[in-house]
Design an enzyme around this catalytic site. Sequence first.
Site, mmCIF file in Angstrom:
data_model
loop_
_atom_site.group_PDB
_atom_site.id
_atom_site.type_symbol
_atom_site.label_atom_id
_atom_site.label_comp_id
_atom_site.label_asym_id
_atom_site.label_seq_id
_atom_site.Cartn_x
_atom_site.Cartn_y
_atom_site.Cartn_z
ATOM 1 N N ASP A 101 -21.232 -28.995 5.022
ATOM 2 C CA ASP A 101 -20.062 -28.465 4.340
ATOM 3 C C ASP A 101 -19.925 -29.083 2.950
ATOM 4 O O ASP A 101 -20.126 -30.291 2.766
ATOM 5 C CB ASP A 101 -18.820 -28.783 5.181
ATOM 6 C CG ASP A 101 -17.562 -28.159 4.643
ATOM 7 O OD1 ASP A 101 -17.507 -26.917 4.600
ATOM 8 O OD2 ASP A 101 -16.630 -28.900 4.282
ATOM 9 N N GLU A 125 -38.030 -37.910 11.213
ATOM 10 C CA GLU A 125 -38.380 -38.801 12.312
ATOM 11 C C GLU A 125 -38.328 -38.095 13.664
ATOM 12 O O GLU A 125 -38.830 -38.618 14.667
ATOM 13 C CB GLU A 125 -37.426 -39.997 12.347
ATOM 14 C CG GLU A 125 -37.470 -40.868 11.097
ATOM 15 C CD GLU A 125 -36.376 -41.916 11.099
ATOM 16 O OE1 GLU A 125 -35.770 -42.134 12.183
ATOM 17 O OE2 GLU A 125 -36.109 -42.509 10.039
#
Length: 550
Positions: A218, A265
């Site tokens: 956002d 990751e």
Amino acid sequence: MTDASSQPVVPETTGGPGAEWWRSAVIYQIYPRSFADASGDGIGDLPGIASRLPQIAELGVDAIWLSPFYRSPQKDAGYDVADYRDVDPIFGTLDDFDRMLETAHGLGLRVIVDLVPNHSSDQHEWFREALAAGAGSEARERYIFRDGKGSDGELPPNNWQSVFGGPAWTRVPDGQWYLHLFDTSQPDFDWNHPEVGDMFVDVLRFWLDRGVDGFRVDVAHGNAKAPGLPDVDEEKVAAGSMDSPFFGQEHVHEIYRRWHEVLDEYEGDRVLCAEAWVQPLEKMARFVRPDEMHQAFNFVYLETPWDARQLRTVIDESIEAFGAVGAPPTWVLSNHDTIRHRTRLALVPPPPHGAGIGPTSASKADPTVSLRRGRAATALMLALPGGAYVYQGEELGLPEVTAIEPEQRQDPTFARTQGELWGRDGCRVPIPWEADAPAYGFNATGESWLPQPPEWAALARDGQADVAGSTLELYRLALRLRRELGLGTGELEWLDVGSTALAFRNGRVTVVANLGHDAVDVPRGEILLTSSPLDAASLAADEVVWVRTS
């Protein structure tokens, strides 16, 4: 509850670099409080979402994106977050989230969650500490507190205005002011403070460990502010400039480079999507460079009127700008912040951006024209290469709801502008599932946090399923063909059909869209899809056709 040490189940990755799932995905936005309500209290919830996910999977989308469901006082429908690592009780529990996630993944749907890093709720523990600690304290450095101007600091630190109307500063009892680009209850973080960045990395890991497939961010363009917080140049704003000392600052990109490293990751092509209201498109594309985000909503496309020349220009510029940084364009027509595109594209006269529409608005949309145009716009968008987002209920042809009384409205925009702007409630009304059920199947009690209009019965999902020519079946067909024919990963080649129509090839499919008044010839070949029933061999106004050519 999910064991964070276990490996969450995620849908199979579709490819390596350059072939990631999100490059061509169609993602369905769920606004949790208006999607499905299992508890019957009138507000949608996570168990309700889980119960309806099979129908979303049947629609043919690749993923869902959930607007905020975090713990919140709900001053801005959950975009005022008090705890980023918990579920608000009105939506359920963390266990409910885990079950919903497991259901989605079992149906082959990836799950993207909303993240709100520009500001928190004023009920967040950090802000409560800041208020208690007083001026000059370390606790206040996580937010943007400043002394005021004037002989006694009685004036705001600068002339910034809230997006929701009124000043962007609120004074606290000890005399300092804090910045809130949105509602007073949404204080802005100071991203120059290292603890802010560290906290959000922890939040990313919390949800990634639970198994989410990515984040819609956002106000992604708002975290960084210009040094010194200079005044806005009001002359430039009046002239329509997008330049701002609080939006689109260059050092915002450092944040997303760090986030990109975190997502890398994890297995499964996790994705970051930017809500970045910036122009021009080249500036928006900077958010999706290879080491930053993966997608950015194409708001320039969303805001383009129903005009052939303007749309062609925006499509060309989008493909060029995003392609220049190795990213796909990401198309969108509707969301929880904008007038539903079925209505918006037919409004006469067009309202100012962000004004919304209500029962006394001068802007009106003919219902027949708006439905034809809304369906045509969708058929055009879903034929374009790249990714796309659809907003809950648009597959039913829902229009913007205007018949909401002032006392029923809950968008802070309406309150902060004293009703001058109608706000966003009209696109957030709970959607209809069953024509003859209480609240049209939204729940079993008939309760609804915003009033559902009587015409919802004729648009309910159960009345459109398997009905030839319905808007729901148009979406199903378009999404199936898009997947089968590889349109999302294709390339666009324009064809010349005059100035009031658009025509292009994408692979073996020719798409023609008539945005004018005169009839347009339909190409020879196998007709795969029409946005409205064809009249002989020509397209009338506001119609789109897909044709398979040799």
